[in-house]
Design a protein around this motif. Structure first.
Motif, short mmCIF file in Angstrom:
data_model
loop_
_atom_site.label_atom_id
_atom_site.label_comp_id
_atom_site.label_asym_id
_atom_site.label_seq_id
_atom_site.Cartn_x
_atom_site.Cartn_y
_atom_site.Cartn_z
N GLY A 6 -0.23 8.49 -10.78
CA GLY A 6 -1.68 8.33 -10.71
C GLY A 6 -2.38 9.09 -11.83
N LYS A 12 0.84 -1.20 0.00
CA LYS A 12 0.00 0.00 0.00
C LYS A 12 0.87 1.25 0.00
N ALA A 13 1.94 1.21 0.81
CA ALA A 13 2.82 2.37 0.89
C ALA A 13 3.50 2.60 -0.45
N GLN A 14 3.92 1.51 -1.09
CA GLN A 14 4.56 1.67 -2.40
C GLN A 14 3.57 2.22 -3.42
N THR A 15 2.35 1.69 -3.41
CA THR A 15 1.33 2.15 -4.35
C THR A 15 1.09 3.64 -4.17
N ASN A 16 1.00 4.03 -2.92
CA ASN A 16 0.79 5.42 -2.58
C ASN A 16 1.89 6.30 -3.18
N LEU A 46 1.58 6.42 -7.03
CA LEU A 46 0.43 7.22 -7.47
C LEU A 46 0.63 8.71 -7.23
N ASN A 47 1.22 9.04 -6.10
CA ASN A 47 1.24 10.45 -5.72
C ASN A 47 2.59 11.11 -5.86
N LEU A 65 -8.21 4.06 -5.54
CA LEU A 65 -7.34 5.08 -4.97
C LEU A 65 -7.22 6.31 -5.87
N LYS A 76 6.82 11.80 -5.05
CA LYS A 76 7.50 12.31 -3.86
C LYS A 76 8.81 12.92 -4.34
#
Ligand code: HEC
Ligand code: HEC
Ligand code: CU
Length: 493
Positions: free
Chosen positions: A323, A306-310, A313-314, A358, A316
């Protein structure tokens, strides 16, 4: 390979090219005019000089005249150059004004520069896509690829999705960038324009002849600056209309949300990785120490999915937010790929459906227009509280408005007004609704593209958030009535 053989410029020509637009021809004519004036002056000055040096030389018995302050000569050598300069400034100013005159354009395209691709937004019909280096060039350009660049057609001057425009239409371009400064240059159009983060530049073109015109980014923008070409295809209006229709249909299809076995996700993810991630994380996933972390053995990749997907997608820092760029199925594939290839074997996967949940507009990379609003279905919608509307409006705002009015409503001067403190938003709610239903200038009409609920929510959001506190609401049922009264959508949907 010396002398740049096999690099981007296949042919060198001596002179500026004439291009395919009236402006590019005017630029060419101006260039030729000034060139011939310079040649004429050069011949005159150097001719006189060399003639005097040769014929009036000392060995022939000539002596230099000694005089000071000849008013006549001084007046002459002030007036003649002034006349020449004014004579050159008049046609130059005319051409510059013509270049800048974006008035009366018939369509607008927003161009955003990214490290290292171009994003195109057709502001009139909602078509939106990214355009990056084509796969054949991308493979050949890898170190030790073993592929002879001369065997690749249009090496480094070809893209996966070209910008398609109609001929003989005045097209206004607005330029900005998402990360660093880029510059959009297609020589045949006769100009180049910088794409600067947080800033809007404008230009226009009207292409006379159908054809394919190639260009490049011309502002050093990082390590892959040489790998973000531009391809413009100009088509006659009927062909262009057919292209618009097909592109819209394709966008409406959206992502394939069916579950896929892990090995299939991994297999498909490899190509997506090669195209979107390998420029930074390298094809083997080893990264570039100090700049781009390795994917092989990365704690993020080996950690919580989930952290990787986040993160993917977003974004950093220097890692772009994918995303917005990839569809849910592509994201699922590339994330699963990184976890089960490139030296990693975490042994898990994420499915397109989970990614779709997401994504802000739940339509993958497809634009909000893809969501068919159905205002004619006149089932009454229950009233919502102000807080509910504001909460729902935030997501609608982010996916439909923030690209122009910016995340905090601060706008982008001078093109996109701030909504924060806007007189329209603080004024009569019906006037604001009217503007948003019908659009105005570059502000799209949302009457047909948002559902009554989304529409009411985003209006209420702008009036009670983004630093505004008008403290009023409009209900979906009221919007529904207004939408029912709208003329049918004008474009071919
Ligand atoms: C423009 C360069 C660039 C591209 C393209 C790029 N990344 Fe990244 N990526 C970065 C940078 C920079 C970081 C470090 C971000 C940070 O932690 O500040 C990063 C971090 C990551 C991480 C976390 C690694 C770690 O150990 O911290 C993962 C996973 C990742 N990227 C996956 C991807 C995937 C998948 C793609 C393609 C869909 C991709 N990246 C494309 C630049 C890029
Ligand atoms: C393609 C860019 C674009 C998008 C997307 C966009 N707008 Fe606009 N908007 C504009 C422009 C340009 C204007 C100025 C129109 C004019 O006055 O000529 C404007 C004006 C406005 C105004 C009036 C502001 C003022 O002070 O003049 C409001 C309110 C507004 N937009 C709301 C929205 C909302 C809500 C959304 C999302 C549903 C949205 N806009 C999406 C470009 C955009
Ligand atoms: Cu660039």
């Amino acid at each position: 390979m010396a002398l740049g053989l096999g690099t981007a410029h296949a042919e060198y020509t001596l002179n500026l090219m004439k291009g395919v637009t009236k402006v590019s021809n005017d630029v060419y004519d101006l260039h030729m005019l000034i060139l011939w004036i310079c040649v004429f002056i050069g011949l005159g000055v150097f001719g006189t000089m060399f003639y005097s040096i040769y014929h009036h030389r000392k060995s022939k018995g000539h002596k230099a005249a000694q005089f000071h302050e000849n008013t006549t000569v001084e007046i002459i050598w002030t007036i003649i150059p002034t006349l020449i300069l004014v004579g050159m400034a008049i046609p130059a100013t005319k051409t510059l004004m013509e270049l800048d005159d974006v008035q009366d354009s018939e369509m607008s395209i927003k161009v955003t520069g990214w490290q290292w691709k171009w994003e195109y937004d057709y502001l009139d019909n909602g078509i939106h896509f990214f355009s990056s280096l084509d796969e054949a060039s991308n493979k050949a350009r890898q170190v030790h690829s073993g592929i002879d660049p001369r065997s690749v057609p249009h090496y480094l001057l070809n893209v996966d999705k070209p910008l398609v425009v109609p001929t003989k239409k005045k097209i206004r371009f607005v330029f900005t960038a998402a990360d660093v400064i880029h510059s959009w240059w297609v020589p045949e159009l006769g100009w180049k324009k910088d794409a600067i983060p947080g800033f809007i530049n404008e230009a226009w073109t009207s292409v006379d002849k159908p054809g394919t015109y190639r260009g490049q980014c011309t502002e050093l923008c990082g390590k892959d600056h040489g790998f973000m070409p531009i391809v413009v295809i100009a088509m006659d209006q009927p062909d262009y209309d057919a292209w618009v229709k097909k592109t819209k249909e394709d966008a409406q299809k959206g992502p394939d949300l069916s579950d896929q076995p892990r090995d299939q996700l991994v297999a498909k993810g490899a190509a997506i990785y090669a195209k979107n991630c390998s420029t930074c994380h390298l094809p083997d996933g080893k990264g570039v120490p100090g700049a781009f972390p390795a994917i092989g053995g990365s704690a993020v990749v080996k950690g919580d999915i989930k952290a990787q997907t986040n993160l993917v997608l977003n974004g950093k820092g220097g890692m772009p937010a994918f995303g917005k760029m990839l569809k849910a199925d592509e994201l699922a594939q590339v994330i699963t790929y990184t976890r089960n290839a490139l030296g990693n074997s975490v042994g898990d996967d994420i499915q397109p459906k989970a990614i779709q949940e997401l994504l802000p507009n739940k339509a993958g990379a497809a634009k909000p227009e893809a969501k068919a609003a159905a205002p004619e279905k006149a089932e009454p919608i229950a009233d919502l509280s102000k807080d509910e509307l504001v909460a729902a409006g935030k997501a609608v705002y982010e996916s439909n408005c923030a690209s122009c009015h910016q995340a905090e409503g601060q706008g982008m001067a001078p093109m996109f007004p701030a909504l924060h403190g806007s007189a329209v938003v603080k004024g009569d709610i019906n006037a604001q609704v009217d503007l948003m239903l019908n659009g105005k200038g570059m502000m799209p009409a949302f009457g047909h593209s948002l559902s009554a609920k989304d529409f009411a929510a985003v209006v209420t959001f702008t009036r009670n958030s983004l630093g505004n506190s008008v403290n009023d609401v409009i209900q979906p049922s009221a919007i529904q009535k207004l939408q029912a009264a709208l003329p049918p959508a004008q474009d071919d949907e």
